[in-house]
Design an enzyme around this catalytic site. Structure first.
Site, short mmCIF file in Angstrom:
data_model
loop_
_atom_site.label_atom_id
_atom_site.label_comp_id
_atom_site.label_asym_id
_atom_site.label_seq_id
_atom_site.Cartn_x
_atom_site.Cartn_y
_atom_site.Cartn_z
N ASN A 1 -7.21 -3.32 6.83
CA ASN A 1 -8.40 -3.89 7.47
C ASN A 1 -9.17 -4.88 6.60
O ASN A 1 -9.16 -4.73 5.39
CB ASN A 1 -9.33 -2.74 7.89
CG ASN A 1 -8.86 -2.14 9.19
OD1 ASN A 1 -8.49 -2.85 10.12
ND2 ASN A 1 -8.86 -0.82 9.25
N GLY B 1 0.85 -1.20 0.00
CA GLY B 1 0.00 0.00 0.00
C GLY B 1 0.88 1.24 0.00
O GLY B 1 0.56 2.27 0.57
N ASP C 1 -4.86 1.94 18.64
CA ASP C 1 -5.92 1.95 19.65
C ASP C 1 -5.32 2.14 21.05
O ASP C 1 -5.86 2.89 21.87
CB ASP C 1 -6.71 0.63 19.57
CG ASP C 1 -7.19 0.36 18.17
OD1 ASP C 1 -7.99 1.16 17.65
OD2 ASP C 1 -6.75 -0.63 17.55
N HIS D 1 -9.33 -5.16 16.07
CA HIS D 1 -9.19 -3.74 15.70
C HIS D 1 -10.47 -3.33 14.99
O HIS D 1 -10.56 -3.25 13.77
CB HIS D 1 -7.98 -3.52 14.79
CG HIS D 1 -7.98 -2.14 14.21
ND1 HIS D 1 -7.76 -1.01 14.97
CD2 HIS D 1 -8.22 -1.69 12.96
CE1 HIS D 1 -7.86 0.06 14.21
NE2 HIS D 1 -8.14 -0.32 12.98
N ASP E 1 2.79 -1.80 -4.50
CA ASP E 1 1.40 -1.34 -4.69
C ASP E 1 0.88 -2.00 -5.96
O ASP E 1 1.61 -2.75 -6.62
CB ASP E 1 1.31 0.20 -4.73
CG ASP E 1 -0.04 0.69 -4.17
OD1 ASP E 1 -1.09 0.37 -4.78
OD2 ASP E 1 -0.06 1.36 -3.12
P1 NAX Z 1 -5.09 4.24 1.10
O1 NAX Z 1 -6.32 3.90 0.35
O2 NAX Z 1 -4.59 5.64 1.10
O3 NAX Z 1 -3.89 3.32 0.57
C1 NAX Z 1 -4.02 1.96 0.40
C2 NAX Z 1 -3.06 1.55 -0.70
O4 NAX Z 1 -3.07 0.13 -0.78
C3 NAX Z 1 -3.45 2.08 -2.08
O5 NAX Z 1 -2.35 2.74 -2.68
C4 NAX Z 1 -3.83 0.81 -2.84
O6 NAX Z 1 -3.56 0.89 -4.22
C5 NAX Z 1 -2.95 -0.21 -2.15
N1 NAX Z 1 -3.34 -1.61 -2.37
C6 NAX Z 1 -4.57 -2.13 -2.56
N2 NAX Z 1 -4.48 -3.44 -2.81
C7 NAX Z 1 -3.17 -3.76 -2.76
C8 NAX Z 1 -2.46 -4.97 -2.94
N3 NAX Z 1 -3.07 -6.12 -3.24
N4 NAX Z 1 -1.11 -4.95 -2.82
C9 NAX Z 1 -0.46 -3.80 -2.55
N5 NAX Z 1 -1.09 -2.61 -2.38
C10 NAX Z 1 -2.44 -2.60 -2.47
O7 NAX Z 1 -5.33 3.69 2.58
P2 NAX Z 1 -4.57 4.06 3.93
O8 NAX Z 1 -5.24 5.22 4.55
O9 NAX Z 1 -3.12 4.12 3.68
O10 NAX Z 1 -4.97 2.79 4.83
C11 NAX Z 1 -4.49 1.51 4.53
C12 NAX Z 1 -5.20 0.44 5.34
O11 NAX Z 1 -4.96 0.64 6.74
C13 NAX Z 1 -6.72 0.43 5.20
O12 NAX Z 1 -7.15 -0.91 5.04
C14 NAX Z 1 -7.21 0.98 6.52
O13 NAX Z 1 -8.51 0.54 6.82
C15 NAX Z 1 -6.17 0.42 7.45
N6 NAX Z 1 -6.04 1.04 8.78
C16 NAX Z 1 -5.75 0.23 9.82
C17 NAX Z 1 -5.48 0.72 11.08
C18 NAX Z 1 -5.11 -0.19 12.20
O14 NAX Z 1 -4.93 0.31 13.32
N7 NAX Z 1 -4.99 -1.51 12.02
C19 NAX Z 1 -5.57 2.17 11.37
C20 NAX Z 1 -5.47 3.02 10.16
C21 NAX Z 1 -6.16 2.49 8.93
O15 NAX Z 1 -7.52 2.80 8.98
#
Ligand code: NAX
Length: 332
Positions: free
Chosen positions: A131, A11, A159, A187, A42
């Site tokens: 997530n 990501g 958290d 989470h 990515d």
């Molecule tokens: P973004 O949408 O800004 O970035 C996600 C990136 O992942 C994008 O560039 C997308 O192209 C890429 N991606 C999608 N599928 C992929 C794959 N198969 N291989 C490699 N890259 C891939 O999201 P962002 O705000 O950076 O959040 C990322 C993730 O963190 C989300 O799932 C979000 O829900 C999760 N979170 C988890 C948290 C936690 O405490 N566990 C807190 C923060 C966040 O909400």
């Protein structure tokens, strides 16, 4: 100088990675003397954006950054890595059912699990952030059977940090004066932020947090609700999900795993071995301590009240449901 630590961030073109990569590359996680090799994964349509991220990393002229490898190929991304920070995941789109989200993510983490198994070092430490983080972490561990189960984790440190900050704010003390806040479970909004064992330093005196707070209603209701729903509150205000704080929490999680926690307790999602009656094999957040050998141990012997037991079971039930749903897609 020592050999670079090879760190994969998935990501990598997204918003969490934008904060995270800079922190890692400048030495916040592995120390100010440790060179870093960054691998950025990515999806193919994001490669042009990723090029921009690579340019910016170069333009930081950081002394520790040995090299940067941007890619959309898992076989390249997972090759010989020491640490995998799996931030990328399928985001929930409007109108998308929870089970559709799970289905899309099972596909991603199954494929990445196979790549991890085939290409990563067997000592690799894995942190799943994307997530649903707990269940994604469980899926990837299943598809990387040659990597020890103890090497898989998911992020609940954000958290924990949120909980710590709420208590500090309530008492008007600094964050470092709040210790042993615990996150149990998923989470998600069923997580149980627990203050029963937390301690605080107030006016030079160490005391139980609940004694200092003197507000049982706040501890049992407002505090828990605020931490559980904090992610949603940030989205509402910022129109984007938490990124800076998520990146900081990932750094905290990995640094503590790499160097140990000493006497501190931290929360992280790990595969349950049955501690505190949590079903064996579930990816569940526990309070842990980590020694300098990087072995993660659940803090033993905590007294669990009926109030806590009920909340720990609610979040466990949600994780069981998520796991069963995810695994049903694997068998289909
Ligand atoms: P973004 O949408 O800004 O970035 C996600 C990136 O992942 C994008 O560039 C997308 O192209 C890429 N991606 C999608 N599928 C992929 C794959 N198969 N291989 C490699 N890259 C891939 O999201 P962002 O705000 O950076 O959040 C990322 C993730 O963190 C989300 O799932 C979000 O829900 C999760 N979170 C988890 C948290 C936690 O405490 N566990 C807190 C923060 C966040 O909400």
């Amino acid at each position: 100088m020592s050999e670079p630590v090879k760190v994969l961030v998935t990501g990598a073109a997204g918003q969490i990675a934008y904060s995270l990569l800079y922190s890692i590359a400048k030495g916040d996680v592995f120390g100010e003397k440790q060179p870093i090799s960054l691998v950025l994964l990515d999806i193919e349509p994001m490669m042009a954006v990723l090029d921009g991220v690579v340019m910016e990393l170069q333009d930081c002229a950081l002394p520790l950054l040995a090299d940067v490898i941007p890619t959309s190929e898992e076989a390249i991304a997972f090759k010989d890595i020491d640490v995998a920070l799996l931030v990328g995941a399928q985001p929930r789109r409007e109108g998308m059912e929870r089970k559709d989200l799970l289905k899309a993510n099972v596909k991603i983490f199954k494929s990445q699990g196979a790549a991890l198994d085939a290409h990563a070092k067997k000592t690799v430490k894995v942190v799943v952030v994307g997530n649903p983080a707990n269940t994604n972490a469980l899926v990837i561990s299943r598809f990387a059977p040659s990597i020890p189960k103890e090497n898989f984790s998911c992020l609940t440190r954000l958290d924990q940090n949120r909980a710590q900050a709420q208590v500090a704010n309530k008492l008007g003390i600094s964050n470092e004066n709040v210790q042993r806040t615990i996150i149990w479970g998923n989470h998600s909004s069923t997580q149980f932020p627990d203050l029963a064992h937390a301690v605080v330093h107030v006016n030079g005196k160490l005391m139980p947090a609940q004694e200092a707070i003197k507000d049982d209603n706040w501890v049992k209701n407002d505090f828990i609700k605020t931490v559980q729903t904090r992610g949603g509150a940030v989205i509402k205000a910022r129109k984007l999900s938490s990124a800076m704080s998520a990146a900081k929490a990932i750094c905290d999680h990995v640094r503590d795993w790499w160097f140990g926690t000493g006497e501190r307790w931290v929360s992280m999602g790990i595969i349950s071995k049955g501690d505190y009656g949590i079903s064996e094999g579930l990816m569940y957040s526990f309070p842990v301590q980590i020694a300098t050998d990087r072995v993660v141990k659940v803090v033993p012997g905590l007294t669990i009240s009926d109030f806590a037991r009920e909340k720990m079971d609610v979040t466990q039930a949600e994780l069981v449901e998520e796991r069963d749903c995810a695994f049903s897609f694997l068998e289909a």
